[in-house]
Design a protein around this motif. Structure first.
Motif, PDB file in Angstrom:
ATOM      1  N   ARG A   1       0.820  -1.195   0.000  1.00 24.90           N
ATOM      2  CA  ARG A   1       0.000   0.000   0.000  1.00 24.90           C
ATOM      3  C   ARG A   1       0.865   1.260   0.000  1.00 24.90           C
ATOM      4  N   GLN A   2       1.843   1.314   0.900  1.00 26.74           N
ATOM      5  CA  GLN A   2       2.681   2.509   0.988  1.00 26.74           C
ATOM      6  C   GLN A   2       3.520   2.697  -0.274  1.00 26.74           C
ATOM      7  N   ARG A   3       3.962   1.596  -0.856  1.00 23.56           N
ATOM      8  CA  ARG A   3       4.734   1.680  -2.099  1.00 23.56           C
ATOM      9  C   ARG A   3       3.884   2.301  -3.205  1.00 23.56           C
ATOM     10  N   ILE A   4       2.613   1.990  -3.225  1.00 24.52           N
ATOM     11  CA  ILE A   4       1.706   2.566  -4.222  1.00 24.52           C
ATOM     12  C   ILE A   4       1.533   4.062  -3.981  1.00 24.52           C
ATOM     13  N   VAL A   5       1.320   4.444  -2.732  1.00 20.71           N
ATOM     14  CA  VAL A   5       1.160   5.856  -2.390  1.00 20.71           C
ATOM     15  C   VAL A   5       2.424   6.634  -2.750  1.00 20.71           C
ATOM     16  N   ASP A   6       3.580   6.087  -2.396  1.00 21.10           N
ATOM     17  CA  ASP A   6       4.848   6.755  -2.714  1.00 21.10           C
ATOM     18  C   ASP A   6       5.019   6.929  -4.224  1.00 21.10           C
ATOM     19  N   ALA A   7       4.677   5.896  -4.981  1.00 24.27           N
ATOM     20  CA  ALA A   7       4.786   5.982  -6.441  1.00 24.27           C
ATOM     21  C   ALA A   7       3.837   7.042  -6.988  1.00 24.27           C
ATOM     22  N   ALA A   8       2.628   7.068  -6.476  1.00 25.84           N
ATOM     23  CA  ALA A   8       1.645   8.056  -6.941  1.00 25.84           C
ATOM     24  C   ALA A   8       2.103   9.469  -6.614  1.00 25.84           C
ATOM     25  N   ILE A   9       2.626   9.682  -5.407  1.00 23.39           N
ATOM     26  CA  ILE A   9       3.104  11.013  -5.029  1.00 23.39           C
ATOM     27  C   ILE A   9       4.249  11.449  -5.940  1.00 23.39           C
ATOM     28  N   GLU A  10       5.134  10.530  -6.235  1.00 22.63           N
ATOM     29  CA  GLU A  10       6.243  10.867  -7.134  1.00 22.63           C
ATOM     30  C   GLU A  10       5.718  11.295  -8.504  1.00 22.63           C
ATOM     31  N   LEU A  11       4.746  10.575  -9.016  1.00 25.09           N
ATOM     32  CA  LEU A  11       4.159  10.926 -10.308  1.00 25.09           C
ATOM     33  C   LEU A  11       3.354  12.223 -10.228  1.00 25.09           C
ATOM     34  N   HIS A  12       2.634  12.423  -9.142  1.00 24.14           N
ATOM     35  CA  HIS A  12       1.882  13.668  -8.966  1.00 24.14           C
ATOM     36  C   HIS A  12       2.835  14.857  -8.939  1.00 24.14           C
ATOM     37  N   THR A  13       3.996  14.661  -8.336  1.00 26.90           N
ATOM     38  CA  THR A  13       4.987  15.728  -8.270  1.00 26.90           C
ATOM     39  C   THR A  13       5.570  16.018  -9.652  1.00 26.90           C
ATOM     40  N   GLU A  14       5.904  14.972 -10.377  1.00 24.73           N
ATOM     41  CA  GLU A  14       6.518  15.123 -11.703  1.00 24.73           C
ATOM     42  C   GLU A  14       5.537  15.608 -12.759  1.00 24.73           C
ATOM     43  N   LEU A  15       4.368  14.972 -12.800  1.00 22.64           N
ATOM     44  CA  LEU A  15       3.424  15.198 -13.895  1.00 22.64           C
ATOM     45  C   LEU A  15       2.180  15.970 -13.483  1.00 22.64           C
ATOM     46  N   GLY A  16       1.817  15.846 -12.223  1.00 26.13           N
ATOM     47  CA  GLY A  16       0.551  16.381 -11.738  1.00 26.13           C
ATOM     48  C   GLY A  16      -0.467  15.272 -11.627  1.00 26.13           C
ATOM     49  N   PRO A  17      -1.390  15.398 -10.695  1.00 20.99           N
ATOM     50  CA  PRO A  17      -2.406  14.356 -10.504  1.00 20.99           C
ATOM     51  C   PRO A  17      -3.263  14.108 -11.741  1.00 20.99           C
ATOM     52  N   SER A  18      -3.573  15.152 -12.489  1.00 16.47           N
ATOM     53  CA  SER A  18      -4.479  14.967 -13.629  1.00 16.47           C
ATOM     54  C   SER A  18      -3.843  14.168 -14.764  1.00 16.47           C
ATOM     55  N   LYS A  19      -2.530  14.114 -14.830  1.00 18.13           N
ATOM     56  CA  LYS A  19      -1.856  13.374 -15.897  1.00 18.13           C
ATOM     57  C   LYS A  19      -1.336  12.021 -15.419  1.00 18.13           C
ATOM     58  N   THR A  20      -1.572  11.701 -14.164  1.00 16.63           N
ATOM     59  CA  THR A  20      -1.121  10.440 -13.596  1.00 16.63           C
ATOM     60  C   THR A  20      -2.230   9.401 -13.730  1.00 16.63           C
ATOM     61  N   THR A  21      -1.940   8.304 -14.401  1.00 16.86           N
ATOM     62  CA  THR A  21      -2.933   7.245 -14.585  1.00 16.86           C
ATOM     63  C   THR A  21      -2.672   6.106 -13.603  1.00 16.86           C
ATOM     64  N   PHE A  22      -3.672   5.291 -13.391  1.00 12.50           N
ATOM     65  CA  PHE A  22      -3.504   4.115 -12.543  1.00 12.50           C
ATOM     66  C   PHE A  22      -2.452   3.176 -13.128  1.00 12.50           C
ATOM     67  N   SER A  23      -2.408   3.067 -14.429  1.00 13.97           N
ATOM     68  CA  SER A  23      -1.403   2.213 -15.065  1.00 13.97           C
ATOM     69  C   SER A  23       0.003   2.702 -14.741  1.00 13.97           C
ATOM     70  N   MET A  24       0.198   3.998 -14.788  1.00 17.48           N
ATOM     71  CA  MET A  24       1.504   4.575 -14.475  1.00 17.48           C
ATOM     72  C   MET A  24       1.881   4.309 -13.020  1.00 17.48           C
ATOM     73  N   VAL A  25       0.913   4.472 -12.125  1.00 13.36           N
ATOM     74  CA  VAL A  25       1.175   4.242 -10.702  1.00 13.36           C
ATOM     75  C   VAL A  25       1.533   2.781 -10.464  1.00 13.36           C
ATOM     76  N   ALA A  26       0.762   1.881 -11.046  1.00 11.52           N
ATOM     77  CA  ALA A  26       1.028   0.452 -10.871  1.00 11.52           C
ATOM     78  C   ALA A  26       2.422   0.098 -11.380  1.00 11.52           C
ATOM     79  N   GLU A  27       2.767   0.606 -12.544  1.00 10.09           N
ATOM     80  CA  GLU A  27       4.090   0.313 -13.104  1.00 10.09           C
ATOM     81  C   GLU A  27       5.198   0.860 -12.200  1.00 10.09           C
ATOM     82  N   LYS A  28       5.063   2.094 -11.768  1.00 10.32           N
ATOM     83  CA  LYS A  28       6.089   2.711 -10.918  1.00 10.32           C
ATOM     84  C   LYS A  28       6.202   1.985  -9.579  1.00 10.32           C
ATOM     85  N   ALA A  29       5.079   1.536  -9.043  1.00 12.97           N
ATOM     86  CA  ALA A  29       5.075   0.830  -7.755  1.00 12.97           C
ATOM     87  C   ALA A  29       5.500  -0.628  -7.902  1.00 12.97           C
TER      88      ALA A  29
END
Length: 173
Positions: A1-29
Motif C-alpha cells: 500500500r505505501q509503495r503505491i502511495v509513494d509511487a503516486a506522489i512521485e508521479l503527482h509531483t513530476e506530472l501532476g495528478p491529472s496526468k497520472t494514470t492508474f497504469s503509471m502508478v502500478a508500473e512505478k510501484a
C-alpha cells in the motif's frame, strides 16, 4: 500500500495528478493494476491517501501558535516565514497540484478538504484586525504563486520576500 502511495506522489509531483494514470502508478510501484485497485478502488481514494500521507510528512503550518503574538507585524512575520518555508519544502508538488486543481474538480475537492482548514486558519489569525485593503494584500501574501514569483522568479531570499509582503499588508513602502 505505501509503495503505491509513494509511487503516486512521485508521479503527482513530476506530472501532476491529472496526468497520472492508474497504469503509471502500478508500473512505478511494481504492482499489477488489480493490486492497485484492491487498495484504491478509484482515483478519489488514491488522492485522499496521497494527500493524507503528505499532510503527515509535511503538515502545513499551524496558525494557532501565532494567536499568542500580540504585535500584528511580528505575527505576520512569524506566519509568513513558516508558510513560505512550507511552500519551499513542497514547491514542486504544490505547483503541480495547484495547477491541476484549477481545471480538475477532484484535485480541487481533495485539496480543499485536506488543506482548506489550515489555510482558512492562516487567513483568520493573520487577518485579525486588518482593514479591507490589508485583507486583499494578505490574500496576495498567502498565495503560493506570490511566494514563487518573489523567490523563484525575482530571486528574493525567503526573509526578503516575507519582509516585502509584511510591508505590503501593513501598507508601508
Amino acid at each position: 500500500r505505501q509503495r503505491i502511495v509513494d509511487a503516486a506522489i512521485e508521479l503527482h509531483t513530476e506530472l501532476g495528478p491529472s496526468k497520472t494514470t492508474f497504469s503509471m502508478v502500478a508500473e512505478k510501484a511494481g504492482v499489477q493494476r488489480h493490486t492497485l485497485y484492491a487498495h484504491f478502488p478509484d482515483e478519489r481514494s488514491l488522492l485522499w491517501a496521497c494527500s493524507g500521507h503528505m499532510q503527515e510528512q509535511s503538515p502545513p503550518p499551524d496558525a494557532t501558535a501565532w494567536r499568542g503574538i500580540k504585535d500584528r507585524r511580528e505575527r505576520l512575520t512569524a506566519g509568513l516565514t513558516a508558510i513560505y518555508g512550507w511552500f519551499e519544502a513542497n514547491a514542486q508538488l504544490l505547483s503541480s497540484v495547484l495547477r491541476d486543481a484549477e481545471h480538475y474538480a477532484l484535485v480541487r475537492e481533495v485539496s480543499q478538504l485536506r488543506y482548506g482548514p489550515a489555510i482558512g486558519l492562516w487567513h483568520e489569525v493573520l487577518g485579525a484586525g486588518l482593514k479591507d485593503k490589508q485583507h486583499a494584500m494578505l490574500n496576495v501574501a498567502l498565495s503560493f504563486y506570490t511566494w514563487r514569483t518573489l523567490t523563484r522568479d525575482s530571486g528574493l531570499k525567503a526573509k526578503a520576500a516575507v519582509v516585502a509582503m509584511v510591508e505590503a499588508v501593513e501598507g508601508r513602502n
